[in-house]
Every structure is written in structure tokens, then in C-alpha cells.
Scaffold this motif. Structure first.
Motif, mmCIF file in Angstrom:
data_model
loop_
_atom_site.group_PDB
_atom_site.id
_atom_site.type_symbol
_atom_site.label_atom_id
_atom_site.label_comp_id
_atom_site.label_asym_id
_atom_site.label_seq_id
_atom_site.Cartn_x
_atom_site.Cartn_y
_atom_site.Cartn_z
ATOM 1 N N LEU A 79 -27.588 25.259 23.515
ATOM 2 C CA LEU A 79 -27.840 26.197 24.616
ATOM 3 C C LEU A 79 -26.992 25.856 25.827
ATOM 4 O O LEU A 79 -26.302 26.681 26.370
ATOM 5 C CB LEU A 79 -29.324 26.186 25.009
ATOM 6 N N ASP A 80 -27.069 24.625 26.266
ATOM 7 C CA ASP A 80 -26.321 24.234 27.453
ATOM 8 C C ASP A 80 -25.814 22.815 27.229
ATOM 9 O O ASP A 80 -26.582 21.852 27.293
ATOM 10 C CB ASP A 80 -27.233 24.289 28.683
ATOM 11 N N MET A 132 -15.567 17.816 24.946
ATOM 12 C CA MET A 132 -16.301 16.755 24.248
ATOM 13 C C MET A 132 -17.801 17.001 24.354
ATOM 14 O O MET A 132 -18.565 16.772 23.413
ATOM 15 C CB MET A 132 -15.940 15.389 24.842
ATOM 16 N N GLY A 133 -18.228 17.491 25.530
ATOM 17 C CA GLY A 133 -19.644 17.815 25.732
ATOM 18 C C GLY A 133 -20.094 18.915 24.769
ATOM 19 O O GLY A 133 -21.193 18.840 24.199
ATOM 20 N N LEU A 150 -28.158 28.577 16.323
ATOM 21 C CA LEU A 150 -27.839 29.410 17.480
ATOM 22 C C LEU A 150 -26.876 28.647 18.371
ATOM 23 O O LEU A 150 -27.127 27.480 18.707
ATOM 24 C CB LEU A 150 -29.108 29.725 18.293
ATOM 25 N N PHE A 151 -25.791 29.293 18.746
ATOM 26 C CA PHE A 151 -24.807 28.647 19.614
ATOM 27 C C PHE A 151 -24.548 29.565 20.805
ATOM 28 O O PHE A 151 -24.096 30.699 20.630
ATOM 29 C CB PHE A 151 -23.495 28.411 18.865
ATOM 30 N N ASP A 152 -24.826 29.066 21.996
ATOM 31 C CA ASP A 152 -24.582 29.856 23.207
ATOM 32 C C ASP A 152 -23.215 29.447 23.769
ATOM 33 O O ASP A 152 -23.052 28.316 24.236
ATOM 34 C CB ASP A 152 -25.703 29.579 24.227
ATOM 35 N N GLU A 153 -22.261 30.319 23.705
ATOM 36 C CA GLU A 153 -20.895 30.091 24.202
ATOM 37 C C GLU A 153 -20.330 28.750 23.714
ATOM 38 O O GLU A 153 -19.948 27.891 24.524
ATOM 39 C CB GLU A 153 -20.877 30.108 25.740
ATOM 40 N N PRO A 154 -20.232 28.554 22.389
ATOM 41 C CA PRO A 154 -19.815 27.229 21.892
ATOM 42 C C PRO A 154 -18.370 26.860 22.176
ATOM 43 O O PRO A 154 -18.037 25.681 22.150
ATOM 44 C CB PRO A 154 -20.055 27.334 20.378
ATOM 45 N N ARG A 387 -32.570 19.411 26.955
ATOM 46 C CA ARG A 387 -31.592 20.455 26.773
ATOM 47 C C ARG A 387 -32.010 21.812 27.331
ATOM 48 O O ARG A 387 -31.191 22.695 27.481
ATOM 49 C CB ARG A 387 -31.267 20.629 25.296
ATOM 50 N N SER A 388 -33.290 21.994 27.571
ATOM 51 C CA SER A 388 -33.708 23.327 27.987
ATOM 52 C C SER A 388 -33.157 23.638 29.369
ATOM 53 O O SER A 388 -33.058 22.779 30.229
ATOM 54 C CB SER A 388 -35.226 23.421 27.989
#
Ligand SMILES: Nc1ncnc2c1ncn2[C@@H]1O[C@H](COP(=O)(O)OP(=O)(O)OP(=O)(O)O)[C@@H](O)[C@H]1O
Length: 398
Positions: A79-80, A132-133, A150-154, A387-388
């Protein structure tokens, strides 16, 4: 499969997600597209049980996320990527997540290898580059070897090699029969990565179709027309005649005119009738990115005051839209832009290349798909407490 039914999320007066229904199927990469602020992350957080819908519901394999047994084995999420304890090493971060989910330490080393971070596994993540993050966040998502990802803007912050790697990874995961939902605001990237598209704008569904269907439905043809630069009167007469005949005319930066809604022979006749000499009349195809921007144009929240795309009209009805050839059509004369002062070139040259993107076949990613991991419980891989995102409104903080 992920299924959203009339999903709605309101934050006070703001409706972030509005009556959204869709399905995300296994075995294909589904691109989740929308301009900034269109509700992609909010939707993903609702899928992951991190935000509660105001109305409607969303399930994974028929269950709400919070009712899933062994959630980290079933669902992984990025997510982030910044939501990492910077003082911890990459390995320690993943170990902490693995421990929470009952995943053995060996799996941590495996995913570090998959994402290419093995050499920096013992470095503190606060020194990591953006790319890297992102890799660390992807490693966290893969930790439980989940069937749903689920990948948010990977690809945020990744270099071209990294972008290609993510593209291949997504496709390899889907080829394994997994359900893969990838958000992005870049149509060009999704056209290369996804098989299916869900496009939203201001929280509402704008399109739910295969990439192929999107290309077929949205690739509008247009003509580029150029009159001599020192003939402004001819240009004016031509624009008036084209507009009168129902065409939509947009001036381009280099002085040419972009015309939609009229076939090329008609443009030629109108130019003749208006007494305008043409230095260029060439067929072109709008790029996929442009088609996407047209689709979402009315739903863009943040727009520069110098946004020329805002001037582009809606897609014209073109039952007989010109087919753009790979090579110039016989008889079409499309010279390069004239050099000021020089005579117009007399030798026909190939028309500008077709810019409509076509999905590229993706090479399999060797070793990209993680091996099966053991059972675990708790938060989704990469979606643990650290992570949220902090989007949640106070009344929902749980
Ligand atoms: N916790 C919150 N409180 C109030 N408004 C919110 C909250 N979370 C999101 N929003 C608003 O909801 C809308 C959708 O936001 P969201 O982050 O889901 O969009 P997005 O498509 O992921 O955008 P981006 O591509 O910029 O990440 C935005 O207008 C945002 O400001």
C-alpha cells in the motif's frame, strides 16, 4: 476473486468512492487506473479491511477480508512503501512481519532474493532509495505466498530496469493463477502490464474492460493539417470551413492543426474550397494515454492552468474513422514540418509513427514467483500495523 458491490466511502462531505462495483479475476493482471484522488487507495484499503465502507461491500474469495482465515497466506499487499520502521534493517522488517504471521525466517531470505535486496538485507531501510523501498514493500507482500495480491502504484520511484522487473513479476504471478490488482495513474504502463482495466474517476466506475477492448474503443484517428506559416488568412478560412463542416480543430504547438471528426478526403476538399494550400495532410492515431486522459478528463481533481489536454474535445463519433496505416497511405502527402524560409519539401516521407500503445508480450520473470510458505495469521503481508496509511478518519481508527 475480489468482488466489490456498490462500494461507497464518504469522508464527511467528500465521497471518495461512489457506488463502485467490479470483479477482479484470477489468472490475469487487472490494472486499477484513475487520476490522483480518484479513490484507488481508498478502494484498496476497503478491500483489505483497513477502511470500513459507508455502504456496499467487498469480498475476497467470497469473504470480507477480516473474516478470512489465515489472511497473510491468502492476501498480500503493497500500500505505502514508506510505511516502514526506518531504524530496522530490511531483513529485520520482514522478519517482524513474518513472526506476526507465523511465517518461518527462511521465507524472508527467499523473498529478499526474489526482489533483489539480498545484498542490502542488513542495511537500515531509512537509507534506502525510493526504488529499494518499493522492492522491500513488494517483498513484504510476497511473504505469505498469497493467492491474491494488491499493489498500489508499485513502480513509483523505480528505474526502467525496475519497472520492467515489476511488470514481469506481476505477469508471472498472474500466470500462476493468482489474482493481481495493480493501481496506477499511468495508462502507458498499465497497457504494458495489465490484461484487464478498471478505470475510475472521482470514485465512480468509468470503464471495466480488457486492455484490447479499451484500445479498440478509444483509439481515435485524427488528421494533422498544415498550411504555410506565412498564410494566416488561409489558415483562418480553413479552420472556419472545417468547423462549419462539423470537424473539431485544435491548434498544435508547432502551428499544425489537429482535426477530428472529418475523413481526410473531406478535409482536402474543404481546404480546396476555402482556397487554402496544404503543406501537410496526414493520418494519425491518438495515443492510449490520450484516450485515457479523455476518458478521465471530466473527473480530474487537480489540473494545471496550462493544461492543453483540457482543450481536447470528447471523442468524435467516427463510424468511418480512418484506419492508420503502418506505412503512409498511397497518395497521402506528409512532409516534415517546413523550415522557415525554405521551400516546401517535394519528396513524400513516411507519416509520423503510430503512437497507440499495444500490450507487449511480457517475458517470464525467472525466479520471480515465491515458493509456497507455511500457514500464518494476522495482517496481510506488507499490510501490518506499520504499513497502514494514515487516511483513516478518527471515528474509524480501530
Ligand atoms: N481519511 C480521509 N479523510 C478525508 N478524505 C480522504 C481520506 N482518505 C482519502 N480522502 C480523499 O478521498 C479521495 C480519494 O483519495 P485516494 O487516496 O483514495 O485517491 P487515489 O486515487 O489513491 O489518489 P492518488 O493516485 O493520488 O494516490 C481524495 O479526494 C482524498 O483526499
Amino acid at each position: 476473486m475480489i468482488e466489490a458491490v456498490r462500494l461507497t466511502k464518504r469522508y464527511g462531505a467528500k465521497t471518495a468512492v461512489d457506488d463502485l462495483s467490479f470483479q477482479v479475476r484470477p489468472g490475469v493482471v487487472t490494472g486499477f487506473l484513475g487520476p490522483n484522488g480518484s479513490g484507488k487507495s481508498t478502494t484498496m484499503r476497503m478491500i483489505l479491511g483497513l477502511d470500513r465502507p459507508t455502504s456496499g461491500h467487498v469480498t475476497i474469495g467470497g469473504h470480507p477480508f477480516r473474516a478470512l482465515p489465515n489472511a497473510p497466506r491468502q492476501v498480500g499487499a503493497l500500500l505505502d512503501a514508506r510505511a516502514v520502521h526506518g531504524g530496522r534493517t530490511a531483513r529485520a522488517h520482514l522478519l517482524a512481519l513474518a513472526q506476526l504471521a507465523g511465517i518461518p525466517a527462511g521465507r524472508v531470505d527467499e523473498v529478499l532474493g526474489v526482489v533483489g535486496l539480498r545484498d542490502v538485507a542488513r542495511r537500515r531501510s531509512k537509507g534506502f532509495s525510493l526504488g529499494m523501498g518499493q522492492r522491500l514493500g513488494i517483498a513484504a507482500a510476497l511473504l505469505g505466498d498469497p493467492q491474491v495480491l494488491l499493489f498500489d502504484e508499485p513502480v513509483n520511484g523505480l528505474d526502467p530496469e525496475g519497472i520492467l522487473w515489476v511488470r514481469n513479476l506481476m505477469r508471472a504471478l498472474a500466470a500462476e493463477g493468482r489474482t493481481v490488482l495493480v493501481s496506477s495513474h499511468l495508462m502507458s504502463e498499465m497497457a504494458l502490464t495489465a490484461d484487464h482495466l478498471i478505470v475510475i474517476g472521482r470514485g465512480r466506475l468509468l470503464a471495466d474492460m480488457s486492455v484490447r477492448a479499451f484500445i479498440a474503443a478509444n483509439s481515435a484517428g485524427f488528421a494533422r493539417v498544415r498550411v504555410p506559416a506565412d498564410e494566416p488568412e488561409q489558415r483562418k478560412r480553413l479552420v472556419a470551413a472545417l468547423t462549419e463542416a462539423g470537424g473539431f480543430v485544435l491548434p498544435e504547438r508547432d502551428g499544425a492543426l489537429r482535426v477530428t471528426g472529418l475523413p481526410l478526403p473531406r478535409i482536402s476538399d474543404l481546404a480546396h474550397g476555402a482556397g487554402a494550400r496544404l503543406w501537410e495532410l496526414s493520418p494519425h492515431q491518438a495515443s492510449l494515454e490520450e484516450a485515457y486522459m479523455r476518458l478521465t478528463q471530466a473527473a480530474v481533481d487537480y489540473r494545471s492552468t496550462d493544461d492543453r489536454l483540457a482543450e481536447l474535445g470528447p471523442l468524435p463519433e467516427q463510424p468511418e474513422a480512418p484506419v492508420v496505416p503502418e506505412v503512409p497511405l498511397e497518395g497521402w502527402y506528409a512532409p516534415p514540418p517546413p523550415v522557415p524560409g525554405a521551400a516546401p519539401g517535394a519528396v513524400p516521407v513516411p507519416a509520423a509513427p503510430v503512437s497507440g500503445a499495444v500490450p507487449a508480450p511480457a517475458a517470464p520473470a525467472p525466479g520471480a514467483v515465491p515458493a509456497a510458505g507455511p500457514d500464518g495469521g494476522g495482517a496481510p503481508g506488507g499490510g501490518g500495523p506499520e504499513r497502514s496509511r494514515t487516511h483513516e478518519s478518527p471515528e474509524e481508527a480501530r
